[in-house]
Motif scaffolding. Sequence first.
Motif, PDB file in Angstrom:
ATOM      1  N   VAL A 298      52.191  54.277  34.932  1.00 48.81           N
ATOM      2  CA  VAL A 298      51.679  54.057  33.575  1.00 48.81           C
ATOM      3  C   VAL A 298      51.156  55.361  32.979  1.00 48.81           C
ATOM      4  O   VAL A 298      51.460  55.717  31.841  1.00 48.81           O
ATOM      5  CB  VAL A 298      50.555  53.000  33.589  1.00 48.81           C
ATOM      6  N   ALA A 299      50.386  56.095  33.775  1.00 56.13           N
ATOM      7  CA  ALA A 299      49.618  57.221  33.239  1.00 56.13           C
ATOM      8  C   ALA A 299      50.476  58.420  32.859  1.00 56.13           C
ATOM      9  O   ALA A 299      50.299  59.001  31.778  1.00 56.13           O
ATOM     10  CB  ALA A 299      48.562  57.647  34.257  1.00 56.13           C
ATOM     11  N   PHE A 300      51.392  58.809  33.734  1.00 56.44           N
ATOM     12  CA  PHE A 300      52.097  60.071  33.493  1.00 56.44           C
ATOM     13  C   PHE A 300      52.878  60.082  32.185  1.00 56.44           C
ATOM     14  O   PHE A 300      52.707  61.010  31.374  1.00 56.44           O
ATOM     15  CB  PHE A 300      53.017  60.403  34.669  1.00 56.44           C
ATOM     16  N   PRO A 301      53.720  59.097  31.904  1.00 55.34           N
ATOM     17  CA  PRO A 301      54.457  59.166  30.631  1.00 55.34           C
ATOM     18  C   PRO A 301      53.554  59.081  29.410  1.00 55.34           C
ATOM     19  O   PRO A 301      53.801  59.756  28.404  1.00 55.34           O
ATOM     20  CB  PRO A 301      55.419  57.964  30.703  1.00 55.34           C
ATOM     21  N   LEU A 302      52.478  58.275  29.498  1.00 57.70           N
ATOM     22  CA  LEU A 302      51.604  58.124  28.334  1.00 57.70           C
ATOM     23  C   LEU A 302      50.797  59.386  28.063  1.00 57.70           C
ATOM     24  O   LEU A 302      50.559  59.744  26.906  1.00 57.70           O
ATOM     25  CB  LEU A 302      50.661  56.937  28.540  1.00 57.70           C
ATOM     26  N   LEU A 392      49.212  76.273  24.591  1.00 53.09           N
ATOM     27  CA  LEU A 392      48.648  76.079  25.924  1.00 53.09           C
ATOM     28  C   LEU A 392      48.341  74.616  26.195  1.00 53.09           C
ATOM     29  O   LEU A 392      48.498  74.128  27.325  1.00 53.09           O
ATOM     30  CB  LEU A 392      47.367  76.913  26.076  1.00 53.09           C
ATOM     31  N   ALA A 393      47.902  73.892  25.155  1.00 55.88           N
ATOM     32  CA  ALA A 393      47.545  72.482  25.324  1.00 55.88           C
ATOM     33  C   ALA A 393      48.747  71.650  25.755  1.00 55.88           C
ATOM     34  O   ALA A 393      48.586  70.652  26.471  1.00 55.88           O
ATOM     35  CB  ALA A 393      46.957  71.935  24.034  1.00 55.88           C
ATOM     36  N   ILE A 394      49.941  72.023  25.316  1.00 53.14           N
ATOM     37  CA  ILE A 394      51.146  71.292  25.718  1.00 53.14           C
ATOM     38  C   ILE A 394      51.234  71.222  27.238  1.00 53.14           C
ATOM     39  O   ILE A 394      51.473  70.156  27.825  1.00 53.14           O
ATOM     40  CB  ILE A 394      52.398  71.958  25.121  1.00 53.14           C
ATOM     41  N   PHE A 395      51.010  72.362  27.897  1.00 53.30           N
ATOM     42  CA  PHE A 395      51.063  72.393  29.360  1.00 53.30           C
ATOM     43  C   PHE A 395      49.890  71.635  29.978  1.00 53.30           C
ATOM     44  O   PHE A 395      50.041  70.991  31.015  1.00 53.30           O
ATOM     45  CB  PHE A 395      51.072  73.842  29.846  1.00 53.30           C
ATOM     46  N   GLY A 396      48.715  71.692  29.343  1.00 51.55           N
ATOM     47  CA  GLY A 396      47.553  70.992  29.861  1.00 51.55           C
ATOM     48  C   GLY A 396      47.774  69.493  29.944  1.00 51.55           C
ATOM     49  O   GLY A 396      47.397  68.843  30.935  1.00 51.55           O
ATOM     50  N   PHE A 397      48.386  68.919  28.915  1.00 53.64           N
ATOM     51  CA  PHE A 397      48.636  67.478  28.924  1.00 53.64           C
ATOM     52  C   PHE A 397      49.616  67.082  30.029  1.00 53.64           C
ATOM     53  O   PHE A 397      49.403  66.088  30.732  1.00 53.64           O
ATOM     54  CB  PHE A 397      49.182  67.041  27.566  1.00 53.64           C
ATOM     55  N   VAL A 398      50.692  67.842  30.184  1.00 51.48           N
ATOM     56  CA  VAL A 398      51.709  67.499  31.179  1.00 51.48           C
ATOM     57  C   VAL A 398      51.144  67.633  32.598  1.00 51.48           C
ATOM     58  O   VAL A 398      51.358  66.760  33.455  1.00 51.48           O
ATOM     59  CB  VAL A 398      52.957  68.383  31.007  1.00 51.48           C
ATOM     60  N   ILE A 399      50.401  68.703  32.857  1.00 52.11           N
ATOM     61  CA  ILE A 399      49.805  68.902  34.184  1.00 52.11           C
ATOM     62  C   ILE A 399      48.784  67.811  34.490  1.00 52.11           C
ATOM     63  O   ILE A 399      48.764  67.231  35.582  1.00 52.11           O
ATOM     64  CB  ILE A 399      49.158  70.296  34.280  1.00 52.11           C
ATOM     65  N   GLY A 400      47.925  67.504  33.509  1.00 52.92           N
ATOM     66  CA  GLY A 400      46.908  66.491  33.724  1.00 52.92           C
ATOM     67  C   GLY A 400      47.500  65.130  34.042  1.00 52.92           C
ATOM     68  O   GLY A 400      46.998  64.412  34.922  1.00 52.92           O
ATOM     69  N   GLY A 401      48.567  64.752  33.344  1.00 54.90           N
ATOM     70  CA  GLY A 401      49.210  63.476  33.644  1.00 54.90           C
ATOM     71  C   GLY A 401      49.907  63.492  34.995  1.00 54.90           C
ATOM     72  O   GLY A 401      49.856  62.513  35.744  1.00 54.90           O
TER      73      GLY A 401
END
Length: 430
Positions: A298-302, A392-401
Motif C-alpha cells: 500500500v505504502a510504496f506506490p502511494l 531533491l524532494a523527488i528522490f526523498g519521496f521515492v526513498i522514503g516510500g
Amino acid sequence: MTDSMETRNEFSRGWTILFAGVLGVACGASPLPFNVVGFTVEPMIAEFGWSRTQILFPITIFGVIAALLAPFFGSLADKYGVRKVALYSLLGFGLSFAAISLTPTAKASSTLYIYYALWVAVGLIGIGSTPVSWSRAINLWFYKHRGLALGILLLGTSLAAIVVPKLAVWAIQNYGWREMFAIVALLPLAIALPIGFFLFREPRPEERPKAILSKSGNLTGVTLRVAMRDHRFWLIWLSIAFISMAFGGAFINMPAMLSDRGLEAQAAASVMGVLGLGIFAGRLITGALLDRFWQGFVAFPLLCLPALSCYLLLGDSIVFPAAALAGFLLGFAAGAESDLIAYLTGRYFGMAHYGKIYGMLYMPFGLFSALSPIIYAAVRDNTGSYDPILALAIFGFVIGGGILLLLGRYPEDFPEPDLPLVTDLTGVPT
C-alpha cells in the motif's frame, strides 16, 4: 460474527468518539499552524521587511518543540488517559494560538523575537491536541477496521486543509494577519473543545476489542526500550524523516511557490483546498487498503505520488489545472503517511505503550516537517527559485516510500505487561 457485523459493531460503539476525534484533529495543533502561516508571508514582508526564512522560522520553532515533547505527551496519555491530555491541550493550544495576534505593530528588532516567543508557547502547549493523543483512543476502540477508523480520524487534517486556508485568506484580507490568528483560534475553542468534552473518551475495559487484550484483560505490546532495539522501529523512523523533509516545505511554501508562478492568492487558496481533498482521499483509501493488504504494498506506490507533484511544480509558470493536480497528489500522499504512522505503531509494537512509541515515531515527522519549510525558503531566498529543492524532494519521496518495503510481516502476538498502565491522577490503576 461476519465481517460486516464486526464493522457495524465497532462503528456503532465508537462513532461518537470518532466524530469528536475528527474535530479534535481538525482543530488541533497538527494542521492549523501549517495551514495558515504560508499566507502570512506577503503581508509580513510588506509590514516588517522580514525575509521568507525569518517569517517561516516560527513553524520550525513550533515543530521542533512539539516533536521533542511528543513522547512526553504520549506517555501522559498512556498513564492518565487520552481525554485529559487531549482536552486540556486543545484549550491551551487555542489560547496560545490566539495570543499570536498580540504581536507588536512596531518595526523594532524585538518584534521578531516576541513573535517567535509566542510560537514557543504554541509548541509547548499544543502537542497534546495532535494525533499523538487522539489516535490512542481510536486504536483502543477499533481493531478489525483500525486502518479505516484511523483514516477517518485523520480526515480532520483534510477538513482543516479544505476550510482553513480560505478562512485565513478571508480574515487577512478583511481584518489583517494578526486578527487572522484570533479568528482561526475559535475553531479549537468554540467547536472542538465543547464537542470533545461531551463525546470523547477511551473505552471501558469491557468495550475494548478482544484482539488487543491478553487472557487476563490487559493491553499487550512491547515497551519503548524494546521497540527501539527493533530494526523495524528505525526503518519506520527513517522513512518518516525522508517523507516529512520532502513534504513539509512543499506544503508550507505552496502559496508562495504558486505566487512565484503567477497564481493569485485566491487561486492558491483553492489549490490548498484541492490539496485538502487529496489528504481526504488519501486517508480513506489508505486506511481501507491497510485493513486488507500488507502495508508495503500500500505504502510504496502511494508515497511516490508527490514525486510527480514536485515535477509538475518545477519551472517559472504553472496553469491552475496542473497546480491543482500537484496539490491533490501531494495531499494524497500526506494522507497516506499520517495514516501509516498511527497504524504501523499499533501493528508492529502493540498498544500497551502506544503513546510513548507513537510519540517517538512522531518526532521525525515533527522535526523534519518543521525544518523543511525554512530549507525550502532559504533555497528560494538564495537562488531565486524553489526548483533545486523540489528536484531533491523527488528522490526523498521515492526513498522514503521504498524503505517501508523492508519491514516484513506484522507480529502475531506481543508480551503482556505486568500491570495495567492507565491510572487516574492519584496513581490508582483504572
